[in-house]
Design a protein around this motif. Structure first.
Motif, PDB file in Angstrom:
ATOM      1  N   ASP A 159       0.810  -1.222   0.000  1.00 35.18           N
ATOM      2  CA  ASP A 159       0.000   0.000   0.000  1.00 35.18           C
ATOM      3  C   ASP A 159       0.843   1.272   0.000  1.00 35.18           C
ATOM      4  O   ASP A 159       0.326   2.360  -0.255  1.00 35.18           O
ATOM      5  N   GLN A 169       1.029   3.581  -3.211  1.00 33.63           N
ATOM      6  CA  GLN A 169      -0.196   4.350  -3.429  1.00 33.63           C
ATOM      7  C   GLN A 169      -0.279   5.514  -2.459  1.00 33.63           C
ATOM      8  O   GLN A 169      -0.748   6.615  -2.820  1.00 33.63           O
ATOM      9  N   THR A 170       0.175   5.317  -1.228  1.00 31.54           N
ATOM     10  CA  THR A 170       0.204   6.404  -0.254  1.00 31.54           C
ATOM     11  C   THR A 170       1.072   7.560  -0.757  1.00 31.54           C
ATOM     12  O   THR A 170       0.678   8.725  -0.696  1.00 31.54           O
ATOM     13  N   MET A 176       1.962   8.208  -3.863  1.00 31.21           N
ATOM     14  CA  MET A 176       1.374   8.819  -5.056  1.00 31.21           C
ATOM     15  C   MET A 176       0.175   9.693  -4.685  1.00 31.21           C
ATOM     16  O   MET A 176      -0.012  10.772  -5.256  1.00 31.21           O
ATOM     17  N   ASP A 177      -0.640   9.234  -3.759  1.00 26.54           N
ATOM     18  CA  ASP A 177      -1.792  10.033  -3.331  1.00 26.54           C
ATOM     19  C   ASP A 177      -1.324  11.358  -2.729  1.00 26.54           C
ATOM     20  O   ASP A 177      -1.905  12.417  -3.007  1.00 26.54           O
ATOM     21  N   GLY A 178      -0.303  11.294  -1.887  1.00 25.66           N
ATOM     22  CA  GLY A 178       0.189  12.516  -1.266  1.00 25.66           C
ATOM     23  C   GLY A 178       0.766  13.479  -2.278  1.00 25.66           C
ATOM     24  O   GLY A 178       0.469  14.679  -2.251  1.00 25.66           O
ATOM     25  N   SER A 179       1.587  12.968  -3.184  1.00 31.65           N
ATOM     26  CA  SER A 179       2.177  13.832  -4.214  1.00 31.65           C
ATOM     27  C   SER A 179       1.111  14.388  -5.147  1.00 31.65           C
ATOM     28  O   SER A 179       1.110  15.577  -5.474  1.00 31.65           O
ATOM     29  N   GLY A 180       0.200  13.534  -5.584  1.00 31.24           N
ATOM     30  CA  GLY A 180      -0.837  13.984  -6.514  1.00 31.24           C
ATOM     31  C   GLY A 180      -1.745  15.018  -5.905  1.00 31.24           C
ATOM     32  O   GLY A 180      -2.112  16.006  -6.555  1.00 31.24           O
ATOM     33  N   HIS A 181      -2.090  14.839  -4.625  1.00 38.62           N
ATOM     34  CA  HIS A 181      -2.970  15.797  -3.963  1.00 38.62           C
ATOM     35  C   HIS A 181      -2.316  17.171  -3.872  1.00 38.62           C
ATOM     36  O   HIS A 181      -2.936  18.190  -4.194  1.00 38.62           O
ATOM     37  N   ALA A 228       4.020  13.731  -0.214  1.00 40.60           N
ATOM     38  CA  ALA A 228       4.162  12.294   0.029  1.00 40.60           C
ATOM     39  C   ALA A 228       4.474  12.027   1.501  1.00 40.60           C
ATOM     40  O   ALA A 228       3.926  11.100   2.112  1.00 40.60           O
ATOM     41  N   GLN A 253       1.340  12.576   3.612  1.00 33.17           N
ATOM     42  CA  GLN A 253       0.377  11.483   3.463  1.00 33.17           C
ATOM     43  C   GLN A 253       0.820  10.233   4.229  1.00 33.17           C
ATOM     44  O   GLN A 253       0.001   9.530   4.822  1.00 33.17           O
ATOM     45  N   ASP A 310      -1.479   8.389   7.019  1.00 32.21           N
ATOM     46  CA  ASP A 310      -1.874   6.989   6.897  1.00 32.21           C
ATOM     47  C   ASP A 310      -1.263   6.107   7.980  1.00 32.21           C
ATOM     48  O   ASP A 310      -1.665   4.951   8.141  1.00 32.21           O
TER      49      ASP A 310
END
Length: 512
Positions: A52, A55-56, A58-63, A383, A386, A390
């Motif tokens: 996981d 994805q954590t 990527m979610d942080g960077s993308g957000h 990142a 995030q 998480d």
């Protein structure tokens, strides 16, 4: 605290130590890489499944790229167009002409305070960056490069923008607090402004006056060219030759030989600022006709995104659920407002300066290259934030503090401060703190509940350090070391946080 809570707090402490070590070690690792490595190891140590973790990250960077990175790019485009066209020079000269060197930081404070009402911290700083650089570089020349005017103008902007971002609606954090605690929006705005004004004065120009002489900050020429359109040496050469800065408003990007004008060029008539103490505090009464985008239009270009965001904020309050609110909600979104600002500025420059499409594209393209590193570091910070979220570190802090029996103003501030510091997000700090205090505010007066929200927001802006994207944004945009960014950005925001608590607590004595 149970063993799990203690363990997570130790993981947080170790992550921060590792991050600082990687960046300052002999390898001098790039902050983006250091942040990503630290984020990965933090998530792993906190027990997140290995599958996981990507994805954590990527979610942080993308957000953060979606919310801040795009705004940085658009702001860089806007700033570069204004700098290359001479608009920033004219705005800077306008500020100096209507003030003295001692008053310039106070005027920057006022401008940042106005911008900060509708704008997020990063957005407001992006808009102000060209003006801060242009004003500072002129003051550096006028005072024989004491290397302190960058901080004298930057620190007030940081103080004003972060204070309003955390303490005053319509920013997301305070609005979350208003909704969660059932507070009165108008009353929260009024009380927030009452607390914000003295806080900004003390944490802004007054603290800048104390700390700036002790930190010799000299941004690299690449940043000076990006935001001010001119290096220190070029500005100094023009001032020595002509006695004014009017020539800096010409399009140096299109005319690289502009600084090679004859040495017998006319000098400015008496009345201008000179480098002598006798005239250093008088206004700049330039009589030289300036080129470049006119000052009124230049100011309009800077303020247009602000006005659009302000319209959206006011409409939410005075005309919610109306058709106009729908339109205002679209054009007032930061990304759309900044996009409109860039397009409007490009049209103004094309018409007034007779730029063709190639020239406009060249200016915009150069602006993107200059801030690419900044955006990547912001992505790394996202990142890391995030990974902290998480890993349940926020829940651990809530568990450790929720049982404390202390004054609600102080409790809200303390929880907001800790969670913001631990997760790298002021919004997370506010959301969590309001969740803790929501069942505790029953029976208190409306003003007192509003002050609790302001206290929570004040806490959320403190200790803004290496796990906050704003820290890296300020550091990279001014070419600071981590130590310099800590003494300026983090300390300023922490001063704002503490002063916000003090003024909020004093006001609360009237409403208990």
């Amino acid at each position: 605290m149970d063993s799990r809570t203690i363990y997570l707090l130790c993981v947080l402490a170790a992550a921060i130590v590792l991050l600082i070590f990687l960046i300052n070690w002999r390898t001098k690792m790039h902050p983006f890489l250091a942040l990503y490595i630290t984020a990965f190891l933090t998530a792993l140590a906190a027990g997140e499944p290995v599958a996981d973790i990507p994805q954590t990250l990527m979610d942080g960077s993308g957000h953060i790229l979606g919310n801040t990175g795009v705004l940085v790019f658009l702001g860089a485009m806007l700033g570069k167009l204004l700098a290359d066209s001479g608009a920033v020079s004219n705005i800077a000269d306008f500020v100096l002409e209507h003030s003295s060197p001692r008053m310039a930081p106070w005027i920057i404070t006022l401008v940042a305070f106005i911008l900060g009402i509708p704008m997020f911290f990063e957005v407001g700083l992006v808009v102000l960056m060209p003006v801060i650089y242009a004003v500072a570089i002129r003051l550096e020349v006028l005072h024989n490069r004491p290397q302190q005017w960058y901080l004298r103008t930057l620190i007030p902007a940081i103080a004003a923008l972060c204070c309003l971002h955390g303490m005053v609606p319509p920013h997301p954090g305070p609005i979350i607090g208003v909704n969660a605690l059932g507070a009165d929006m108008g009353l929260t705005i009024v009380l927030g402004l009452i607390c914000a004004i003295p806080t900004v004065i003390l944490a802004g120009p007054i603290y800048a006056n104390i700390i700036a002489p002790r930190i010799k900050l000299e941004p690299p020429d690449s940043l000076l060219t990006q935001y001010a359109g001119v290096t220190y040496e070029q500005a100094e050469e023009v001032y020595k030759r002509t006695g004014s800065f009017a020539e800096l408003a010409t399009d140096h990007g299109a005319n690289p030989d502009a600084f090679g004008a004859p040495k017998d060029a006319p000098t400015q008539q008496p009345g201008a600022w000179s480098q002598t103490s006798a005239t250093a505090d008088s206004g700049l009464a330039s009589v030289t006709k300036k080129s470049g985008v006119s000052t009124p239009l230049a100011i309009t270009c800077v303020l247009l995104p602000v006005v659009l965001m302000l319209i959206e904020a006011i409409t939410k309050i005075v005309a919610p659920n109306s058709h106009f609110q729908t339109l205002a909600g679209v054009i007032g979104q930061p990304v759309i407002a900044m996009l409109i600002g860039v397009l409007f500025t490009g049209a103004v420059v094309a018409i007034q300066e007779k730029w063709n499409g190639d020239r406009l594209r060249e200016s915009v393209t150069k602006s993107l290259a200059a801030v690419a590193t900044v955006v990547m570091i912001i992505a790394g910070g996202g990142a890391f934030s995030q990974a902290l979220k998480d890993s349940d570190i926020g829940d651990a802090i809530v568990h450790a503090t929720s049982a404390l029996h202390i004054n609600l103003i102080l409790l809200g501030w303390f929880v907001g401060l800790l969670l913001s510091f631990c997760t790298g997000s002021a919004t997370v700090g506010i959301v969590s703190a309001t969740g803790i205090l929501a069942p505790l505010v029953t029976g208190y007066s409306a003003p007192y509940v509003s002050l609790i929200i302001i206290a929570i927001g004040s806490g959320s802006v403190g200790l803004n350090w290496v796990n906050h994207s704003g820290f890296w944004f300020v550091k990279e945009c001014f070419g600071m070391t981590i130590a310099q960014a800590t003494k300026t950005h983090m300390v300023v925001q922490t001063i704002v946080s503490v002063l916000g608590l003090i003024f909020t607590f004093l006001l609360s004595l009237l409403f208990v």
